[in-house]
Design a protein around this motif. Structure first.
Motif, PDB file in Angstrom:
ATOM      1  N   PHE A  45       0.831  -1.199   0.000  1.00 54.56           N
ATOM      2  CA  PHE A  45       0.000   0.000   0.000  1.00 54.56           C
ATOM      3  C   PHE A  45       0.865   1.249   0.000  1.00 54.56           C
ATOM      4  CE2 PHE A  45      -2.721  -3.233   1.950  1.00 54.56           C
ATOM      5  CZ  PHE A  45      -3.865  -3.084   1.178  1.00 54.56           C
ATOM      6  N   GLN A  46       0.283   2.347  -0.423  1.00 57.04           N
ATOM      7  CA  GLN A  46       0.933   3.643  -0.347  1.00 57.04           C
ATOM      8  C   GLN A  46       0.218   4.464   0.711  1.00 57.04           C
ATOM      9  OE1 GLN A  46       1.556   5.640  -4.068  1.00 57.04           O
ATOM     10  NE2 GLN A  46       1.930   3.726  -5.142  1.00 57.04           N
ATOM     11  N   GLY A  47       0.955   5.367   1.323  1.00 50.09           N
ATOM     12  CA  GLY A  47       0.359   6.227   2.332  1.00 50.09           C
ATOM     13  C   GLY A  47       1.286   6.400   3.508  1.00 50.09           C
ATOM     14  N   GLU A  48       0.713   6.800   4.612  1.00 49.58           N
ATOM     15  CA  GLU A  48       1.469   6.992   5.846  1.00 49.58           C
ATOM     16  C   GLU A  48       1.649   5.640   6.544  1.00 49.58           C
ATOM     17  OE1 GLU A  48       2.932   9.861   6.773  1.00 49.58           O
ATOM     18  OE2 GLU A  48       2.213  10.610   4.843  1.00 49.58           O
ATOM     19  N   PRO A  49       2.696   5.512   7.363  1.00 51.15           N
ATOM     20  CA  PRO A  49       2.999   4.219   7.989  1.00 51.15           C
ATOM     21  C   PRO A  49       1.824   3.575   8.726  1.00 51.15           C
ATOM     22  CG  PRO A  49       4.844   5.702   8.291  1.00 51.15           C
ATOM     23  CD  PRO A  49       3.734   6.504   7.661  1.00 51.15           C
ATOM     24  N   GLU A  51      -1.427   3.989   8.281  1.00 48.59           N
ATOM     25  CA  GLU A  51      -2.444   3.567   7.306  1.00 48.59           C
ATOM     26  C   GLU A  51      -2.015   2.267   6.618  1.00 48.59           C
ATOM     27  OE1 GLU A  51      -2.501   6.831   4.583  1.00 48.59           O
ATOM     28  OE2 GLU A  51      -3.398   8.212   6.027  1.00 48.59           O
ATOM     29  N   ILE A  52      -0.750   2.209   6.212  1.00 49.77           N
ATOM     30  CA  ILE A  52      -0.232   1.026   5.525  1.00 49.77           C
ATOM     31  C   ILE A  52      -0.313  -0.184   6.440  1.00 49.77           C
ATOM     32  CG2 ILE A  52       1.891  -0.023   4.616  1.00 49.77           C
ATOM     33  CD1 ILE A  52       2.632   2.846   3.602  1.00 49.77           C
ATOM     34  N   SER A  53       0.092  -0.023   7.678  1.00 47.44           N
ATOM     35  CA  SER A  53       0.094  -1.130   8.633  1.00 47.44           C
ATOM     36  C   SER A  53      -1.322  -1.651   8.897  1.00 47.44           C
ATOM     37  CB  SER A  53       0.755  -0.678   9.944  1.00 47.44           C
ATOM     38  OG  SER A  53       1.006  -1.765  10.780  1.00 47.44           O
ATOM     39  N   ILE A  54      -2.260  -0.750   9.065  1.00 46.63           N
ATOM     40  CA  ILE A  54      -3.657  -1.149   9.313  1.00 46.63           C
ATOM     41  C   ILE A  54      -4.223  -1.894   8.112  1.00 46.63           C
ATOM     42  CG2 ILE A  54      -6.005  -0.235   9.588  1.00 46.63           C
ATOM     43  CD1 ILE A  54      -4.721   1.927  11.455  1.00 46.63           C
ATOM     44  N   GLN A  55      -3.981  -1.392   6.902  1.00 51.24           N
ATOM     45  CA  GLN A  55      -4.509  -2.056   5.704  1.00 51.24           C
ATOM     46  C   GLN A  55      -3.929  -3.458   5.553  1.00 51.24           C
ATOM     47  OE1 GLN A  55      -7.005  -1.076   3.742  1.00 51.24           O
ATOM     48  NE2 GLN A  55      -7.210   0.617   5.167  1.00 51.24           N
ATOM     49  N   LYS A  56      -2.625  -3.604   5.788  1.00 48.49           N
ATOM     50  CA  LYS A  56      -2.007  -4.928   5.701  1.00 48.49           C
ATOM     51  C   LYS A  56      -2.582  -5.872   6.757  1.00 48.49           C
ATOM     52  CE  LYS A  56       2.527  -3.903   3.722  1.00 48.49           C
ATOM     53  NZ  LYS A  56       3.981  -3.958   3.989  1.00 48.49           N
ATOM     54  N   CYS A  57      -2.809  -5.352   7.951  1.00 47.37           N
ATOM     55  CA  CYS A  57      -3.343  -6.192   9.025  1.00 47.37           C
ATOM     56  C   CYS A  57      -4.760  -6.668   8.704  1.00 47.37           C
ATOM     57  CB  CYS A  57      -3.311  -5.438  10.356  1.00 47.37           C
ATOM     58  SG  CYS A  57      -3.587  -6.493  11.800  1.00 47.37           S
ATOM     59  N   LYS A  58      -5.563  -5.810   8.123  1.00 49.10           N
ATOM     60  CA  LYS A  58      -6.936  -6.199   7.753  1.00 49.10           C
ATOM     61  C   LYS A  58      -6.914  -7.380   6.785  1.00 49.10           C
ATOM     62  CE  LYS A  58      -9.246  -1.767   8.390  1.00 49.10           C
ATOM     63  NZ  LYS A  58      -9.865  -0.604   7.744  1.00 49.10           N
ATOM     64  N   ILE A  59      -6.052  -7.329   5.804  1.00 47.46           N
ATOM     65  CA  ILE A  59      -5.974  -8.420   4.824  1.00 47.46           C
ATOM     66  C   ILE A  59      -5.420  -9.677   5.483  1.00 47.46           C
ATOM     67  CG2 ILE A  59      -4.826  -9.186   2.712  1.00 47.46           C
ATOM     68  CD1 ILE A  59      -5.098  -6.260   1.747  1.00 47.46           C
ATOM     69  N   GLY A  82      11.392  12.656   5.488  1.00 50.89           N
ATOM     70  CA  GLY A  82      10.894  11.335   5.856  1.00 50.89           C
ATOM     71  C   GLY A  82      10.967  10.279   4.770  1.00 50.89           C
ATOM     72  N   LEU A  83      11.313  10.654   3.556  1.00 50.99           N
ATOM     73  CA  LEU A  83      11.474   9.642   2.510  1.00 50.99           C
ATOM     74  C   LEU A  83      12.809   8.939   2.696  1.00 50.99           C
ATOM     75  CD1 LEU A  83      10.102  11.502  -0.622  1.00 50.99           C
ATOM     76  CD2 LEU A  83       9.050   9.596   0.592  1.00 50.99           C
ATOM     77  N   PRO A  84      12.984   7.748   2.261  1.00 46.84           N
ATOM     78  CA  PRO A  84      12.052   6.861   1.576  1.00 46.84           C
ATOM     79  C   PRO A  84      10.957   6.280   2.458  1.00 46.84           C
ATOM     80  CG  PRO A  84      14.213   5.815   1.745  1.00 46.84           C
ATOM     81  CD  PRO A  84      14.339   7.197   2.306  1.00 46.84           C
ATOM     82  N   GLY A  85      11.075   6.360   3.784  1.00 43.50           N
ATOM     83  CA  GLY A  85       9.997   5.954   4.671  1.00 43.50           C
ATOM     84  C   GLY A  85       9.548   4.529   4.444  1.00 43.50           C
ATOM     85  N   PRO A  86       8.224   4.333   4.261  1.00 42.68           N
ATOM     86  CA  PRO A  86       7.707   2.979   4.105  1.00 42.68           C
ATOM     87  C   PRO A  86       8.101   2.315   2.784  1.00 42.68           C
ATOM     88  CG  PRO A  86       5.943   4.575   3.817  1.00 42.68           C
ATOM     89  CD  PRO A  86       7.159   5.336   4.260  1.00 42.68           C
ATOM     90  N   TYR A  87       8.730   3.076   1.914  1.00 44.32           N
ATOM     91  CA  TYR A  87       9.132   2.538   0.612  1.00 44.32           C
ATOM     92  C   TYR A  87      10.597   2.105   0.589  1.00 44.32           C
ATOM     93  CZ  TYR A  87       4.886   5.167  -0.017  1.00 44.32           C
ATOM     94  OH  TYR A  87       3.628   5.665   0.150  1.00 44.32           O
TER      95      TYR A  87
END
Length: 190
Positions: A45-49, A51-59, A82-87
């Motif tokens: 996912f793209q977005g803030e850390p 948001e990404i973590s929650i979306q992955k956990c839901k799946i 803050g880049l590269p951050g989650p990427y």
């Protein structure tokens, strides 16, 4: 809910055996949970850390159908807001350690921070996803140490003269972003 003896199973969704080893070492044996892993192909996912973590956990919850944890790690360069951050995984794959250093070549500021977010779901319908975060500040340096674990060779934590890759496992686990997040999760699970 599956269990082993008196211990409940907690599934860590990761295909990275290094992350699993670190998590088991940090958790220790004093929890009523046994940590197991499963490799699932989850979307990037793209977005803030958070948001990404929650979306992955839901799946992951939908696939595991039981207590689950997901880890999302960021390496954030302060000069790049803050880049590269989650990427970071993708930047490291494409650029390598040298390329990550070159990203900061035009900046005096080589400071960075590592952020680890664990999302946890109990596996019970109606329960919320909980987030546990750990952060450590450091500096981006030319690669030093073994190249066994991601960007560890280029991250030197503040107050240390060696990179994560140069620290032994126990020393790294005592201070790392992952350790801080897992300690909070462990406290919650106890």
């Amino acid at each position: 809910m599956a269990s082993v003896g008196a211990r409940k199973l907690l599934t860590f969704v990761t295909g990275n055996p290094g992350k699993l080893r670190e998590a088991i070492a940090i958790f220790g044996e004093d929890l009523p949970w046994k940590l197991v892993s499963v490799k699932l192909d989850l979307p990037e996912f793209q977005g803030e850390p958070d948001e990404i973590s929650i979306q992955k956990c839901k799946i992951a919850m939908e696939k595991v159908k039981g207590p689950v944890i997901i880890e999302d790690t960021c390496l954030c360069f302060n000069a790049l807001n803050g880049l590269p951050g989650p990427y970071i995984k993708w930047f490291l794959d494409k650029l390598g350690h040298d390329g990550l250093n070159k990203m900061l070549a035009g900046f005096e500021d080589k400071s960075a921070y590592a952020l680890c977010t664990f999302s946890f779901h109990s596996g019970k319908e109606g329960d919320e996803i909980m987030l546990f975060r750990g952060r450590i500040d450091g500096t981006i340096v030319p690669a030093a140490g073994d190249n066994k674990f991601g960007w560890d060779p280029i991250f030197k934590p503040i107050g240390y003269s060696r990179t994560f890759a140069e620290l032994d496992g126990d020393s790294k686990n005592a201070i790392s972003h992952r350790s801080k997040a897992l300690t909070l999760l462990k406290q919650h699970l106890q």
